[in-house]
Scaffold this motif. Sequence first.
Motif, mmCIF file in Angstrom:
data_model
loop_
_atom_site.group_PDB
_atom_site.id
_atom_site.type_symbol
_atom_site.label_atom_id
_atom_site.label_comp_id
_atom_site.label_asym_id
_atom_site.label_seq_id
_atom_site.Cartn_x
_atom_site.Cartn_y
_atom_site.Cartn_z
ATOM 1 N N THR A 90 36.408 10.125 73.704
ATOM 2 C CA THR A 90 36.881 10.663 74.979
ATOM 3 C C THR A 90 36.050 11.875 75.391
ATOM 4 O O THR A 90 36.117 12.298 76.546
ATOM 5 N N ALA A 91 35.302 12.434 74.453
ATOM 6 C CA ALA A 91 34.376 13.537 74.736
ATOM 7 C C ALA A 91 33.042 13.221 74.050
ATOM 8 O O ALA A 91 32.684 13.840 73.051
ATOM 9 N N PRO A 92 32.318 12.236 74.556
ATOM 10 C CA PRO A 92 31.094 11.789 73.869
ATOM 11 C C PRO A 92 30.061 12.892 73.721
ATOM 12 O O PRO A 92 29.270 12.877 72.777
ATOM 13 N N GLU A 93 30.068 13.861 74.636
ATOM 14 C CA GLU A 93 29.083 14.934 74.551
ATOM 15 C C GLU A 93 29.320 15.857 73.360
ATOM 16 O O GLU A 93 28.406 16.570 72.923
ATOM 17 N N ASP A 94 30.535 15.846 72.802
ATOM 18 C CA ASP A 94 30.856 16.717 71.675
ATOM 19 C C ASP A 94 30.772 16.006 70.326
ATOM 20 O O ASP A 94 30.965 16.639 69.288
ATOM 21 N N ARG A 95 30.513 14.710 70.357
ATOM 22 C CA ARG A 95 30.461 13.964 69.094
ATOM 23 C C ARG A 95 29.194 14.321 68.329
ATOM 24 O O ARG A 95 28.128 14.501 68.910
ATOM 25 N N VAL A 96 29.323 14.421 67.003
ATOM 26 C CA VAL A 96 28.171 14.684 66.147
ATOM 27 C C VAL A 96 27.120 13.609 66.399
ATOM 28 O O VAL A 96 27.442 12.411 66.409
ATOM 29 N N PHE A 112 37.273 13.763 62.539
ATOM 30 C CA PHE A 112 36.618 15.053 62.713
ATOM 31 C C PHE A 112 35.146 14.938 63.089
ATOM 32 O O PHE A 112 34.307 15.670 62.580
ATOM 33 N N ASN A 113 34.832 14.012 63.980
ATOM 34 C CA ASN A 113 33.441 13.911 64.436
ATOM 35 C C ASN A 113 33.218 14.596 65.776
ATOM 36 O O ASN A 113 32.097 14.615 66.284
ATOM 37 N N GLY A 114 34.281 15.149 66.373
ATOM 38 C CA GLY A 114 34.146 15.891 67.623
ATOM 39 C C GLY A 114 34.314 15.064 68.874
ATOM 40 O O GLY A 114 34.502 15.618 69.961
ATOM 41 N N GLY A 115 34.237 13.741 68.765
ATOM 42 C CA GLY A 115 34.295 12.899 69.953
ATOM 43 C C GLY A 115 35.683 12.581 70.437
ATOM 44 O O GLY A 115 35.841 12.053 71.539
ATOM 45 N N ASN A 116 36.695 12.884 69.645
ATOM 46 C CA ASN A 116 38.081 12.593 70.028
ATOM 47 C C ASN A 116 38.946 13.826 69.786
ATOM 48 O O ASN A 116 39.775 13.864 68.868
ATOM 49 N N PRO A 117 38.789 14.870 70.623
ATOM 50 C CA PRO A 117 39.549 16.110 70.411
ATOM 51 C C PRO A 117 41.048 15.919 70.560
ATOM 52 O O PRO A 117 41.826 16.753 70.074
ATOM 53 N N GLU A 118 41.480 14.835 71.217
ATOM 54 C CA GLU A 118 42.921 14.599 71.329
ATOM 55 C C GLU A 118 43.531 14.208 69.985
ATOM 56 O O GLU A 118 44.755 14.275 69.811
ATOM 57 N N LEU A 119 42.692 13.824 69.027
ATOM 58 C CA LEU A 119 43.175 13.480 67.694
ATOM 59 C C LEU A 119 43.142 14.677 66.758
ATOM 60 O O LEU A 119 44.093 14.907 66.006
ATOM 61 N N ALA A 120 42.031 15.389 66.753
ATOM 62 C CA ALA A 120 41.869 16.464 65.774
ATOM 63 C C ALA A 120 40.958 17.537 66.338
ATOM 64 O O ALA A 120 39.801 17.269 66.660
ATOM 65 N N ASN A 121 41.492 18.737 66.466
ATOM 66 C CA ASN A 121 40.728 19.879 66.931
ATOM 67 C C ASN A 121 41.456 21.133 66.441
ATOM 68 O O ASN A 121 42.612 21.061 66.019
#
Length: 654
Positions: A531-537, A590-599
């Motif tokens: 949901t946030a591809p720009e933040d994914r590792v 915790f790869n950064g691409g799904n902040p709605e799951l884990a942040n």
Amino acid sequence: MSVRNRQTNYTRTTTTDGAGRYVIPLVPLGLYEVTANAPGFQPNTQEVLVTLGSSIAANFELVIGTVSEQVQVGAEPLAMESSAASARSFLTQLQILNLPSNGRKMEGVFLQTPTAQMEPECKGLAISGQKGIHTNFSVDGGDYSSTFNCGIRGRSDSAPTFSLEALQEFQVVRNVFSSEFGRATGGVVNMSTKSGTNHFHSSAFYLGRNSSVAAKDPFDQESLSQIHQFGGSLGGAIVRDRTFFFVAPEVQKADKPVQVQYSVLDSQNLRGTPAARALLAAAPEEEITAISNSLSSINRIDHQLANNHTMFGRFDFSRAEANNNPGSNYMSTGPSIESVTNRARSGQAILETRNYTAMTQLTSILSPKHINELRFQFARELRPRSTVGTGPEVTIWNGGELVGYYGPQASALGFGNLGFSSSDDRIQLVNNFSVVGRGHSMKAGVDLFRVNADMLFNPGANALYLFTSLNDYLARKPFQYQQFIGTGNLSMGMNQFASYVQDEWRLLPGLTLTPGFRYEAQFNSDYLRPTAPEDRVPMATRIPDDSRMFAPRLGVAWDLRGNGRTVIRAGSGLFYASTHLALLAQSMLFNGGNPELANRIVVGNVSDLSDAFASVGVDLASAPLDQLPVFTASQINQFFGNLASPDLILRAPT
């Protein structure tokens, strides 16, 4: 040649080949009479004990005679196995019940075997120096490894969950094991359960300890209040020579007093200060009761459908509960939390484990030289995790020393110590086909395995306050504020496939070769759509499958004198362990691409924190210390969205 189980009258027959060789594979465990008959010769009988995974030799010399008579020969039941190339240790029922095992736990039995040890991190059962997660466990041939835990399914910190009364044999295979076994690099632990016999047998036990016979600990506190372990077993025939049953229930009830005490208040002479009084009002020093209870039962039915078809079914369940018991020791019995703690009642954990396993196996003798095994298993493991209190976790230091904690535990929860709720279903279908003849005992099979898992990992969703002094605590000026944001919910699965072929070739008298080949494949769940591809590792593009696990194996066993007293064994092969599901779960969360799951956010500026709370009508400086305020997810995104980041700790469980 004929064999007869002395306890169930199970009987099999075959004929020797031109060289006098014979094989009767896949017989149930137990004590057998092996009889050789030939026209014009006197019959001869030996007693042979068939153990788990063994290949036992019974050699005969027949005497010419016209009068039919039978000579009973008492063979040594535990004679050395001369045809196996692998290094293995097995414990019989007598050893299992009489060797020391603290708390009647399976771990104690495991440690009685060579190269076995309890690794210090996740308390995994390690073999030959490998990590515990690389050990594979099976019961009656069905996989019994935990999906997220290190060890067997249903394992508890401080209580038995698989009754030793139900174990007939316990085997540890350390290396160069048969290609029938896989998903392990360190070794394989095989366990077999008892079955009923034509005669009724039962057992009962009670073990008790209480504070009156236990020494006090170094803090002059009771090390326990009481521990009660009781259970037993019952087995027999429903229909003689045909249908048998066996049950083995076991219960543990244990508790101990635990004193909440902030000893730093005394060592630093702070007990009478306003800050100390505020702490004691928010999280009182008091005595709490830690418990460790468990209930388990192993239930089995064996039935001979026809002369050439036998089957058995097993259902076992266990439930363990440990309240107020964080940080326990797997080698302890009963509640193993220290008798004095600086974690308040509201910070104690409630750990529960439930496991259910149903398994059935059909063995079909298609001919004296062709045998088929079909096995199916369904298993479910539930590990809910919760805490006693509400509100955030509060950690207080003073003068470089930890004063205490209160509030639901969050800072010590993680993948490493399994501090998260999980559930999983495991489905396994196995078929093995055996062929014997001309000095060869060949076996081939397939193993289909499916895991469906759900987990909730949200440590710190209740927020964490860190105070570095008691004065700052009284003033509500935290050194740091952390909070997990996201659902923490994840559903995932794994498919595994394995096929193998294995041969035991008696090349010469006393010389046995065991070539084999195994193929394994593991198909993993992939990353979720970001949901946030720009933040994914950047490297988190896909979770690859592993479909190139080719495992050739070769072993040799040489009985030097042909008497089973001196055997040289050697072997080599390739071995693969399954990727632990917790490792894949970490990568997906915790790869950064799904902040709605884990942040999470980390706020180190007290003014920013106070201003944010003030903007939603909360005065942090006057907030009640036993219920310090916590942000909602939308408030965090509003005030600290720029600070949110995943916790990128991508590593195997420790």
